[in-house]
Write an enzyme that holds these catalytic residues in place. Structure first.
Site: not given
Ligand code: NDP
Length: 321
Positions: A137, A140-141
């Site tokens: 992701c 997200c990261d």
């Protein structure tokens, strides 16, 4: 057989949020955790984009907070997997769920929050470095790779989107596509083409993610020439698709060709009365914890309204066990 007003399947952000709302509405929800209590977020490290945590929070800790919040209002959380669902198409009637292939329970409303699983290549090195440079992701990261070089695997819209997202943070993004062409839509391909710091390697397969404690590179092979090489990188992002965890509803709920449950636009309502689909099991576009939580809330409110509609047949308090 136990009879419940509301059974929630899954304990990601969608499931727990549905539980908080359903419990506060006195639906006395029972939640089945699935095999991975807490869902996909328990496999991530820092979460910095969930509103309300100004300093960020670790994924497992956030899910623990959500669990406690759901329990605070009396949610009955049970470790177990729903292995079979026999949905009833008569409005107001019970649906039958089988837990761990043995126990059967009846539910007047079912809130599906079974999530989706990112697909992985299946390499040992990829598994070992998960959360230490390997991610599925970018949104997200990606932030953790600011100023670093990264590799993205995949040739679909997700890969194109993740690559262009990462290119804003990283000096170089290398995309590995196993075929000699993209699967992504033309517009997404154009975005990649117009981003100068993205390099695309076609006919390229990943042999190994290199790194001891964190990712330092990727060993790849050109499947035409057979030539092997190493691409230095600090991040390795999988974008080869997701699989919604909806197999138990196959042949009953309407889904798209991949298995994402179809809901009436703007709601969590499915084609079965009293069955509501929330979170990543029905969302292939946003797939964020906060959007999953939002649809979990919607599912619980819709379940509450549905039960009110059939109040002459059953009230939420009329729970036999
Ligand atoms: P897709 O299934 O569309 O694409 C997956 C990609 O990964 C393909 O290029 C596929 O290659 C490749 N792949 C699959 N398995 C492997 C493997 N083992 N090794 C290497 N490569 C592999 O998935 P997406 O997640 O990209 O998209 C899913 C859906 O969501 C699509 O309908 C898409 O349009 C939509 N979407 C839309 C977005 C938008 O509109 N903004 C953003 C993201 C997704 P191959 O082609 O060889 O099979």
């Amino acid at each position: 057989m136990e009879q419940h007003a509301c059974v929630i399947i899954g304990t990601g952000p969608a499931g727990y949020t549905a539980a908080i709302y359903a419990a506060r509405a006195d639906l006395k929800p029972v939640v089945y955790t699935g095999l991975e209590p807490g869902g996909q977020l328990t496999t991530t490290t820092d979460v910095e984009n969930f509103p309300g945590y100004p300093d960020g929070i670790m994924g497992p800790e956030m899910m623990e907070d959500l669990r406690k919040q759901a329990e605070r209002f009396g949610t009955d959380i049970r470790f177990g997997m729903v292995t079979k669902a026999e949905l009833n198409d008569i409005p107001g009637e019970y649906h039958k769920l089988t837990i761990d292939e043995s126990q059967e329970v009846l539910a007047r409303t079912v809130i599906i929050a079974t999530g989706a699983s990112a697909k992985y290549l299946g390499l040992e090195s990829e598994k070992r470095l998960m959360g230490h440079g390997v991610s599925a992701c970018a949104i997200c990261d990606g932030f953790f790779f600011k100023g670093k070089e990264v590799v993205v695997v995949g040739g679909g819209d997700s890969a194109a989107e993740e690559a262009t997202y990462l290119a804003k943070l990283c000096p170089k993004v290398t995309v590995l596509i196993r075929k000699d062409h993209w699967r992504a839509s033309q517009i997404m391909q154009n975005r990649v083409k117009n981003t100068s710091n993205i390099e695309v390697h076609y006919n390229t397969e990943t042999l190994e993610v290199i790194g001891d404690k964190t990712v330092t590179g990727v060993r790849v092979k050109n499947n035409r020439s057979g030539e092997e090489s190493i691409i230095p990188a600090d991040g390795f992002f999988l974008a080869i698709g997701h699989k919604p965890n909806t197999d138990i509803f196959k042949g009953q709920l309407e889904t798209d060709e991949v298995g994402y449950i179809l809901t009436k636009p703007g709601t969590t309502v499915t084609n079965f009365p009293g069955v509501f689909a929330t979170g990543d099991a029905q969302d292939k576009v946003y797939r964020q914890a906060v959007t999953a939580a939002g649809t979990g809330c919607m599912g619980a409110l819709e379940a509450e309204r549905y039960l009110q509609e059939f109040a002459e047949k059953v009230t939420p308090a009329q729970v036999e066990s």
